[in-house]
Design a protein around this motif. Structure first.
Motif, PDB file in Angstrom:
ATOM      1  N   GLN A 165       0.815  -1.189  -0.002  1.00  0.00           N
ATOM      2  CA  GLN A 165       0.277  -0.006   0.015  1.00  0.00           C
ATOM      3  C   GLN A 165       0.853   1.411  -0.206  1.00  0.00           C
ATOM      4  O   GLN A 165       2.095   1.290   0.502  1.00  0.00           O
ATOM      5  N   ASP A 166       0.251   2.410  -0.516  1.00  0.00           N
ATOM      6  CA  ASP A 166       1.427   3.419  -0.582  1.00  0.00           C
ATOM      7  C   ASP A 166       1.370   4.171   0.449  1.00  0.00           C
ATOM      8  O   ASP A 166       0.841   4.319   1.510  1.00  0.00           O
ATOM      9  N   TRP A 167       2.195   5.533   0.203  1.00  0.00           N
ATOM     10  CA  TRP A 167       2.568   6.537   1.498  1.00  0.00           C
ATOM     11  C   TRP A 167       1.363   7.184   2.170  1.00  0.00           C
ATOM     12  O   TRP A 167       1.360   7.239   3.135  1.00  0.00           O
ATOM     13  N   ALA A 168       0.400   7.428   1.277  1.00  0.00           N
ATOM     14  CA  ALA A 168      -0.776   8.231   1.480  1.00  0.00           C
ATOM     15  C   ALA A 168      -1.663   7.305   2.469  1.00  0.00           C
ATOM     16  O   ALA A 168      -2.248   7.735   3.421  1.00  0.00           O
ATOM     17  N   VAL A 169      -1.758   6.142   2.249  1.00  0.00           N
ATOM     18  CA  VAL A 169      -2.569   5.197   2.934  1.00  0.00           C
ATOM     19  C   VAL A 169      -1.804   5.035   4.284  1.00  0.00           C
ATOM     20  O   VAL A 169      -2.534   4.934   5.409  1.00  0.00           O
ATOM     21  N   PHE A 170      -0.524   4.803   4.197  1.00  0.00           N
ATOM     22  CA  PHE A 170       0.175   4.877   5.492  1.00  0.00           C
ATOM     23  C   PHE A 170       0.015   5.939   6.313  1.00  0.00           C
ATOM     24  O   PHE A 170      -0.062   5.890   7.637  1.00  0.00           O
ATOM     25  N   GLN A 171       0.307   7.135   5.943  1.00  0.00           N
ATOM     26  CA  GLN A 171       0.094   8.426   6.797  1.00  0.00           C
ATOM     27  C   GLN A 171      -1.306   8.348   7.320  1.00  0.00           C
ATOM     28  O   GLN A 171      -1.343   8.443   8.617  1.00  0.00           O
ATOM     29  N   ARG A 172      -2.414   7.974   6.909  1.00  0.00           N
ATOM     30  CA  ARG A 172      -3.616   7.755   7.548  1.00  0.00           C
ATOM     31  C   ARG A 172      -3.651   6.491   8.610  1.00  0.00           C
ATOM     32  O   ARG A 172      -4.032   6.756   9.585  1.00  0.00           O
ATOM     33  N   TRP A 173      -2.938   5.510   8.166  1.00  0.00           N
ATOM     34  CA  TRP A 173      -2.848   4.437   8.975  1.00  0.00           C
ATOM     35  C   TRP A 173      -2.214   4.814  10.245  1.00  0.00           C
ATOM     36  O   TRP A 173      -2.553   4.380  11.722  1.00  0.00           O
ATOM     37  N   HIS A 174      -0.896   5.549  10.048  1.00  0.00           N
ATOM     38  CA  HIS A 174      -0.254   5.846  11.166  1.00  0.00           C
ATOM     39  C   HIS A 174      -0.938   6.747  12.372  1.00  0.00           C
ATOM     40  O   HIS A 174      -0.818   6.614  13.445  1.00  0.00           O
ATOM     41  N   ASN A 175      -1.607   7.794  11.997  1.00  0.00           N
ATOM     42  CA  ASN A 175      -2.316   8.536  12.474  1.00  0.00           C
ATOM     43  C   ASN A 175      -3.637   8.072  13.140  1.00  0.00           C
ATOM     44  O   ASN A 175      -4.251   8.989  14.234  1.00  0.00           O
ATOM     45  N   ARG A 176      -4.093   7.021  12.904  1.00  0.00           N
ATOM     46  CA  ARG A 176      -5.175   6.345  13.539  1.00  0.00           C
ATOM     47  C   ARG A 176      -5.009   6.076  15.067  1.00  0.00           C
ATOM     48  O   ARG A 176      -3.776   5.765  15.526  1.00  0.00           O
ATOM     49  N   VAL A 177      -6.013   6.324  15.844  1.00  0.00           N
ATOM     50  CA  VAL A 177      -5.818   6.550  17.343  1.00  0.00           C
ATOM     51  C   VAL A 177      -5.876   4.702  17.702  1.00  0.00           C
ATOM     52  O   VAL A 177      -6.820   3.859  17.468  1.00  0.00           O
ATOM     53  N   ARG A 178      -4.863   4.261  18.481  1.00  0.00           N
ATOM     54  CA  ARG A 178      -4.840   2.962  18.962  1.00  0.00           C
ATOM     55  C   ARG A 178      -5.231   3.109  20.678  1.00  0.00           C
ATOM     56  O   ARG A 178      -4.651   3.744  21.321  1.00  0.00           O
ATOM     57  N   PRO A 179      -6.256   2.424  21.085  1.00  0.00           N
ATOM     58  CA  PRO A 179      -6.653   2.400  22.395  1.00  0.00           C
ATOM     59  C   PRO A 179      -5.418   2.250  23.172  1.00  0.00           C
ATOM     60  O   PRO A 179      -4.703   1.207  23.033  1.00  0.00           O
TER      61      PRO A 179
END
Length: 287
Positions: A165-179
């Motif tokens: 998956q590309d960099w843009a998807v990675f950025q959103r994935w990284h910023n997702r909150v993990r409880p």
């Protein structure tokens, strides 16, 4: 050049006093190539081994348009050298992103040097990135902590990101909150039992503590409850919170305060977390 040997591998490097040079391992080359191919497939224009700061800094994988410097760290790196390299990137207005190799990842127990690479965000807590064979996915280890009674790391969880998956998807994935999960602690009675067991086993650290207490007419059983850390601690401090509390209780003139060792933190995060030991001790006194 002089001939050196590391484990079973011979190599040439500059003579003492010259610029340091070490060969890149096969894993380092493969991981660097995987990161480069991933960034290129995402529409970016990565470069390898770009030199900045008049040759003082060489970047493993970079995206010049984003001023993003990717460091794939497989070999040992001291805290002082990591601090120097991070400060150099900041001086050059580059944002450095550290991805760790196999030696830094968890294998039942976290290597001690991994802590210095921790970064922090409210969404992830203390976290690091790891890339290991077969170099097809990034591991995000988040909500890291240190067990309160031993030099052992605890992880809130690990998420994996496929490099397909590309960099843009990675950025959103990284910023997702993990409880933030509830990590295991230890009770004061369990702490006391552990100290007694270590004393019977003649653990040198406990023996030194017993001798110090003896000189002041005290025993292990006299240690007050507030000296015992019972909840997980931030993994980014060098030094023992337990020893610090003990020395404070005994009235040592300059007790050994745990020191923040997190060079990748922003200045604001450095300031925030540097005051954690004092806040922790104040809370302990209220127990």
């Amino acid at each position: 050049m002089v001939l050196r040997r590391r484990r079973r591998q011979w190599y040439f490097c500059h003579a003492p006093g010259q610029k340091r040079h070490l060969p890149e391992s096969a894993d380092h080359l493969a991981g660097k190539a995987a990161l480069t191919a991933w960034l290129a497939a995402g529409g970016l224009a990565p470069e390898n081994e770009r030199v900045i700061l008049a040759g003082e800094q060489r970047i493993d994988v970079c995206v010049p348009d984003l001023l993003l410097a990717g460091e794939y760290q497989c070999s040992p790196l001291t805290l002082g050298e990591l601090t120097r390299r991070h400060d150099s990137y900041r001086e050059a207005a580059w944002r450095d992103w550290w991805v760790l190799g196999e030696r830094y990842g968890p294998t039942g127990r976290w290597p001690g040097q991994t802590a210095q690479f921790c970064q922090y965000s409210p969404a992830l807590g203390f976290y690091v990135y790891v890339l290991r064979k077969p170099f097809t996915e990034l591991e995000l280890w988040h909500h890291l902590a240190r067990a309160p009674h031993m030099a052992q790391w605890l992880a809130g969880g690990v998420d994996r990101f496929p490099l397909a998956q590309d960099w843009a998807v990675f950025q959103r994935w990284h910023n997702r909150v993990r409880p933030a999960p509830v990590l295991p602690g230890i009770s004061v009675p369990a702490w006391r039992d552990r100290l007694a067991w270590q004393s019977q086993r003649r653990d040198p650290r406990v023996q030194r503590l017993v001798q110090q207490l003896y000189r002041q007419g005290k025993q292990l059983t006299a240690i007050p409850a507030w000296c015992f850390p019972t909840r997980p601690l931030p993994p980014v401090f060098a030094g023992s919170f337990f020893n610090w509390a003990i020395q404070t209780w005994l009235g040592v003139a300059v007790p050994p305060v745990p020191q923040l060792a997190a060079p990748l933190f922003t200045p604001a995060e450095q300031k925030k977390w540097a005051g954690f030991p004092a806040r922790w001790l104040a809370q302990q006194h209220q127990l």
